[in-house]
Design an enzyme around this catalytic site. Structure first.
Site, PDB file in Angstrom:
ATOM      1  N   PRO A 164       0.835  -1.205   0.000  1.00 45.03           N
ATOM      2  CA  PRO A 164       0.000   0.000   0.000  1.00 45.03           C
ATOM      3  C   PRO A 164       0.869   1.255   0.000  1.00 45.03           C
ATOM      4  CG  PRO A 164      -0.470  -1.414   1.911  1.00 45.03           C
ATOM      5  CD  PRO A 164       0.746  -1.954   1.241  1.00 45.03           C
ATOM      6  N   GLU A 165       0.415   2.284  -0.689  1.00 45.52           N
ATOM      7  CA  GLU A 165       1.144   3.545  -0.681  1.00 45.52           C
ATOM      8  C   GLU A 165       0.631   4.403   0.472  1.00 45.52           C
ATOM      9  OE1 GLU A 165       2.568   5.146  -4.091  1.00 45.52           O
ATOM     10  OE2 GLU A 165       2.638   3.240  -5.133  1.00 45.52           O
ATOM     11  N   LYS A 217       4.230   4.528   5.545  1.00 47.96           N
ATOM     12  CA  LYS A 217       3.491   3.274   5.439  1.00 47.96           C
ATOM     13  C   LYS A 217       3.211   2.643   6.797  1.00 47.96           C
ATOM     14  CE  LYS A 217       5.237   2.867   0.861  1.00 47.96           C
ATOM     15  NZ  LYS A 217       6.331   2.388   0.035  1.00 47.96           N
ATOM     16  N   ASN A 251       5.618   3.405  -4.962  1.00 51.21           N
ATOM     17  CA  ASN A 251       6.182   3.195  -6.293  1.00 51.21           C
ATOM     18  C   ASN A 251       5.358   3.820  -7.416  1.00 51.21           C
ATOM     19  OD1 ASN A 251       8.558   2.092  -7.382  1.00 51.21           O
ATOM     20  ND2 ASN A 251       7.319   0.527  -8.411  1.00 51.21           N
ATOM     21  N   ARG A 285      12.791  -1.815  -8.277  1.00 50.89           N
ATOM     22  CA  ARG A 285      11.392  -1.394  -8.375  1.00 50.89           C
ATOM     23  C   ARG A 285      11.142  -0.891  -9.797  1.00 50.89           C
ATOM     24  NH1 ARG A 285       9.106  -0.350  -3.501  1.00 50.89           N
ATOM     25  NH2 ARG A 285       7.195  -0.786  -4.646  1.00 50.89           N
TER      26      ARG A 285
END
Ligand SMILES: [Zn+2]
Length: 280
Positions: A2-3, A55, A170, A266
Site C-alpha cells: 500500500p502507498e 506506510k 512506487n 522497483r
C-alpha cells in the site's frame, strides 16, 4: 505494498471508529502485544488518535502507549460493527481492538509493535510526522534539503526513501517524476534546486489529491477528457505513465518506457521525450 495514501485513509477510517471511545476488548496472536496488554491493560483506555506515518499506522492509547503496525504486502485493517460478517477468516486475525460499536481487526498484519513515546521517537524506521507528505506539519523545505543530500542517487529512488519523504510509494514515484518533468534516473545532484522543490511539491500534491473524501480506491493522477477508451481493468487508466509501457505519452505521444530501477529493482515508467536527462 500500500502507498501512503492508502495507509492515510485506513488511519482516517480507524480514527473515526475508535477515537475517544473506551476500549472494551483487546486481543492479539502476537505474544509481545498480549504481554504489553497484560502489563498495562488497554481495556478501559481510550484511543487518543490514529495517524499514518508513511506506510506505518499508529494507534495512540490514553495510557501513553502506541501500537505501530506496518502492512507490508499482506496486512490490512478492517472495521466491523459487532455481528457483521468478516471478509477474512478468523485465522487471519492478528490484532483486534473493540469498543461498544465497532471491532477493528488487523488481518495478517506482519509487523506490530507496542511503543512508549520514547521508543517511538527513537524508532529508526517510523518516519517523523514532519517528513510525511500527508501530515499537516509536513516541512517541504526540510524535505528539499534531505532530497538534495541524496546526491548521486537517482531522483526516483530518493523519492521512495521513506526517511527522505514518507508516503510516496512506487506508483507516485513515477507519476511525480513525469508531472515534474524530471527523468527518473537523473542523479539528484544533477537537478537544479528548483527542480528538487518541484519534485517535493508535486509528490505532496499528487498524494494529497488521493486522500480526499471522495477519492476512489485506485490512484488517480490523470483525469482525461475522453474516458470512453479507458477500462477499469487497465491499471494505468487514471495515471500519466505508471503501468503504461509502450502506450503513447498523454502529452507528446512518445511510447512510455519501463525499467527496473535501484537496489530493490522497483519498476519505473517514464516518457523519454517529456523527461530528459539534465545535459541532454
Ligand atoms: Zn511525453
Amino acid at each position: 505494498m500500500p502507498e501512503g495514501d492508502t495507509i492515510f485513509r485506513t488511519a482516517r477510517s480507524l480514527g473515526r471508529a475508535l477515537t475517544g471511545k473506551p476500549i472494551t476488548a483487546f486481543r492479539s496472536t502476537y505474544p509481545l502485544l498480549t504481554r504489553c496488554n497484560d502489563d498495562a491493560p488497554l481495556v478501559g483506555q481510550t484511543v487518543v488518535n490514529v495517524e499514518s506515518r508513511g506506510k506505518w499506522l499508529l494507534i495512540h492509547f490514553s495510557g501513553g502507549a502506541t501500537l505501530a503496525t506496518h502492512m507490508l504486502m499482506s496486512g490490512s485493517w478492517h472495521i466491523y460493527r459487532h455481528g457483521q460478517p468478516w471478509q477474512q477468516p478468523r485465522a487471519n486475525l492478528r490484532i483486534a481492538i473493540e469498543n461498544v460499536e465497532f471491532v477493528a481487526v488487523g488481518f495478517r498484519v506482519p509487523v506490530a509493535e507496542m511503543h512508549s513515546a520514547q521508543s517511538l521517537a527513537r524508532h529508526k524506521k517510523i518516519p517523523r510526522l514532519e517528513n510525511d507528505v500527508l501530515s499537516p506539519s509536513f516541512d517541504a523545505e526540510a524535505a528539499v534539503q534531505r532530497l538534495t543530500a541524496c546526491g548521486k542517487e537517482a531522483i526516483a529512488d530518493a523519492l521512495l526513501d521513506q526517511r527522505v519523504l514518507a508516503g510516496v510509494g512506487n506508483v507516485f514515484k513515477s507519476e511525480t517524476c513525469f508531472v515534474a518533468g524530471i527523468h527518473p534516473f537523473a542523479p539528484v545532484a544533477s537537478l537544479t534546486r528548483e527542480q528538487v522543490q518541484t519534485a517535493v511539491a508535486t509528490a505532496q500534491k499528487l498524494v494529497a489529491a488521493n486522500v480526499l473524501e471522495d477519492s476512489p480506491d485506485q490512484i488517480v493522477t490523470y483525469r482525461g477528457v475522453d474516458r470512453r477508451t479507458t477500462h477499469d481493468s487497465d491499471p494505468g487508466a487514471n495515471l500519466w505513465v505508471y503501468g503504461r509501457e509502450g502506450q503513447p505519452c498523454r502529452r507528446c505521444g512518445e511510447p512510455i518506457q519501463r525499467q527496473l530501477q535501484g537496489t530493490n529493482a522497483r519498476v519505473t515508467f517514464w516518457c523519454p521525450r517529456c523527461q530528459t536527462m539534465p545535459g541532454d
